[in-house]
Design an enzyme around this catalytic site. Structure first.
Site, PDB file in Angstrom:
ATOM      1  N   GLU A   1      12.755 -10.342   0.749  1.00 38.14           N
ATOM      2  CA  GLU A   1      11.894  -8.588   1.443  1.00 38.14           C
ATOM      3  C   GLU A   1      12.706  -7.432   0.931  1.00 38.14           C
ATOM      4  O   GLU A   1      13.769  -7.151   1.264  1.00 38.14           O
ATOM      5  CB  GLU A   1      11.366  -8.997   2.392  1.00 38.14           C
TER       6      GLU A   1
ATOM      7  N   TYR B   1      12.078   8.366   0.441  1.00 36.03           N
ATOM      8  CA  TYR B   1      11.950   7.432  -0.859  1.00 36.03           C
ATOM      9  C   TYR B   1      12.063   7.423  -2.245  1.00 36.03           C
ATOM     10  O   TYR B   1      12.062   6.532  -3.315  1.00 36.03           O
ATOM     11  CB  TYR B   1      10.316   6.761  -1.160  1.00 36.03           C
TER      12      TYR B   1
ATOM     13  N   ALA C   1       3.194  -0.748   4.853  1.00 33.70           N
ATOM     14  CA  ALA C   1       3.250  -1.209   5.766  1.00 33.70           C
ATOM     15  C   ALA C   1       2.231  -3.101   6.474  1.00 33.70           C
ATOM     16  O   ALA C   1       2.905  -2.596   7.684  1.00 33.70           O
ATOM     17  CB  ALA C   1       1.845  -0.025   6.177  1.00 33.70           C
TER      18      ALA C   1
ATOM     19  N   HIS D   1      12.633  -3.409   1.126  1.00 33.90           N
ATOM     20  CA  HIS D   1      12.383  -2.326   2.223  1.00 33.90           C
ATOM     21  C   HIS D   1      13.432  -0.735   1.216  1.00 33.90           C
ATOM     22  O   HIS D   1      14.379  -0.743   1.500  1.00 33.90           O
ATOM     23  CB  HIS D   1      12.385  -1.509   3.349  1.00 33.90           C
TER      24      HIS D   1
ATOM     25  N   PRO E   1       0.149  -1.411  -0.257  1.00 33.53           N
ATOM     26  CA  PRO E   1      -0.294  -0.260  -0.230  1.00 33.53           C
ATOM     27  C   PRO E   1       1.064   1.185  -0.308  1.00 33.53           C
ATOM     28  O   PRO E   1       2.052   1.169   0.535  1.00 33.53           O
ATOM     29  CB  PRO E   1      -0.572  -0.134   1.478  1.00 33.53           C
ATOM     30  N   ASN E   2       0.774   2.143  -0.383  1.00 36.08           N
ATOM     31  CA  ASN E   2       1.126   3.641  -1.046  1.00 36.08           C
ATOM     32  C   ASN E   2       1.613   4.004  -2.353  1.00 36.08           C
ATOM     33  O   ASN E   2       2.614   4.139  -2.030  1.00 36.08           O
ATOM     34  CB  ASN E   2       1.327   3.908   0.418  1.00 36.08           C
TER      35      ASN E   2
ATOM     36  N   ARG F   1       6.218  11.994  -3.476  1.00 32.56           N
ATOM     37  CA  ARG F   1       5.602  12.853  -1.787  1.00 32.56           C
ATOM     38  C   ARG F   1       7.162  12.077  -1.646  1.00 32.56           C
ATOM     39  O   ARG F   1       7.584  11.114  -1.204  1.00 32.56           O
ATOM     40  CB  ARG F   1       4.827  12.313  -2.153  1.00 32.56           C
TER      41      ARG F   1
ATOM     42  N   ARG G   1      13.979   4.235  11.733  1.00 28.33           N
ATOM     43  CA  ARG G   1      12.718   4.983  11.749  1.00 28.33           C
ATOM     44  C   ARG G   1      11.964   4.170  12.895  1.00 28.33           C
ATOM     45  O   ARG G   1      13.150   3.310  14.594  1.00 28.33           O
ATOM     46  CB  ARG G   1      11.693   4.649  10.550  1.00 28.33           C
TER      47      ARG G   1
ATOM     48  N   ASN H   1       7.588  -5.941  -1.010  1.00 27.42           N
ATOM     49  CA  ASN H   1       7.920  -4.544  -0.911  1.00 27.42           C
ATOM     50  C   ASN H   1       6.431  -4.564   0.007  1.00 27.42           C
ATOM     51  O   ASN H   1       5.435  -4.276  -0.689  1.00 27.42           O
ATOM     52  CB  ASN H   1       8.485  -2.978  -0.751  1.00 27.42           C
TER      53      ASN H   1
HETATM   54  O1  CA2 Z   1      10.755   1.570   3.373  1.00 29.00           O
HETATM   55  C1  CA2 Z   1       9.758   0.801   2.490  1.00 29.00           C
HETATM   56  O2  CA2 Z   1      10.127   0.501   1.223  1.00 29.00           O
HETATM   57  C2  CA2 Z   1       8.827   0.837   3.445  1.00 29.00           C
HETATM   58  O3  CA2 Z   1       7.928  -0.957   2.976  1.00 29.00           O
HETATM   59  C3  CA2 Z   1       7.505   1.684   2.606  1.00 29.00           C
HETATM   60  C4  CA2 Z   1       6.101   1.391   3.719  1.00 29.00           C
HETATM   61  C5  CA2 Z   1       6.727   1.277   5.171  1.00 29.00           C
HETATM   62  O4  CA2 Z   1       5.060   1.486   5.824  1.00 29.00           O
HETATM   63  C6  CA2 Z   1       7.749   1.063   5.926  1.00 29.00           C
HETATM   64  O5  CA2 Z   1       7.172   1.348   6.735  1.00 29.00           O
HETATM   65  C7  CA2 Z   1       8.684   1.043   5.629  1.00 29.00           C
HETATM   66  C8  CA2 Z   1       5.544   2.363   3.242  1.00 29.00           C
HETATM   67  C9  CA2 Z   1       5.293   2.614   1.592  1.00 29.00           C
HETATM   68  C10 CA2 Z   1       5.060   4.617   1.382  1.00 29.00           C
HETATM   69  O6  CA2 Z   1       5.449   4.763   0.402  1.00 29.00           O
HETATM   70  C11 CA2 Z   1       5.305   6.066   0.004  1.00 29.00           C
HETATM   71  C12 CA2 Z   1       6.342   6.444  -0.835  1.00 29.00           C
HETATM   72  C13 CA2 Z   1       5.772   8.191  -1.249  1.00 29.00           C
HETATM   73  C14 CA2 Z   1       5.113   9.396  -0.929  1.00 29.00           C
HETATM   74  C15 CA2 Z   1       4.765   7.931   0.199  1.00 29.00           C
HETATM   75  C16 CA2 Z   1       3.453   7.455   0.037  1.00 29.00           C
END
Ligand code: CA2
Length: 147
Positions: free
Chosen positions: A101, A25, A80, A103, A12-13, A20, A110, A77
């Site tokens: 996996e 990221y 969340a 990230h 997700p996201n 963003r 974090r 990946n």
């Molecule tokens: O670091 C990672 O790849 C995470 O899997 C990313 C997740 C976070 O919940 C994990 O703890 C670590 C969040 C993905 C959200 O992706 C976005 C990318 C750009 C803008 C907003 C959110």
């Protein structure tokens, strides 16, 4: 003979990648990530199937599909869901191939709720904190271990 296949799953996201929070990221979009994976994989004779979903059940369905569609390895990946989803862990436990996996950020640097991963209980390898290059590292590891 059927082609070697990798399924890449983004949670997700991650569809917002590159739009963003670039300080966490980076600037690459999800299409950039997927296209770079496809480019590298095709040279080595692998097929890459990519899916992003904001829905846990859709990711689980894709893992189930990977059990029977010729997928040798999954790069995931779970975003969340990494920190919450026993259901994704259970689905991965029913998949017999390699699981890596990834990230993008270093989750261990974090918030503490990001330090635990259900998926790591199944993953053969875990990459965190290399930015979007982590996906390439996962792909290289899969290709190398198969040759
Ligand atoms: O670091 C990672 O790849 C995470 O899997 C990313 C997740 C976070 O919940 C994990 O703890 C670590 C969040 C993905 C959200 O992706 C976005 C990318 C750009 C803008 C907003 C959110």
């Amino acid at each position: 003979m059927s082609q070697s296949k990798i399924t890449v799953l983004h949670g997700p996201n991650l569809n917002l990648l590159g739009t963003r929070q670039p300080e966490i990221y980076g600037y690459e979009t999800l299409d950039d990530v997927n296209n770079a994976l496809r480019e590298k994989a095709v040279i080595a004779g692998w097929d890459v199937n990519c899916l992003q979903s904001n829905h846990e059940g859709e990711l689980i369905d894709a893992i189930h599909a990977a059990r029977t569609d010729g997928t040798q390895a999954i790069i995931i990946n779970p975003a969340a869901y990494t920190h919450t989803s026993v259901a994704i862990l259970d689905a991965l436990n029913a998949f017999e191939g390699k699981v890596i996996e990834v990230h993008i950020s270093n989750v261990h640097k974090r918030e503490s709720f990001r330090h635990h991963s259900y998926v790591s209980l199944r993953a053969d390898g875990v990459i965190a904190g290399l930015g979007t290059q982590g996906y390439q590292a996962a792909l290289e590891a899969i290709i190398k271990s198969a040759t």
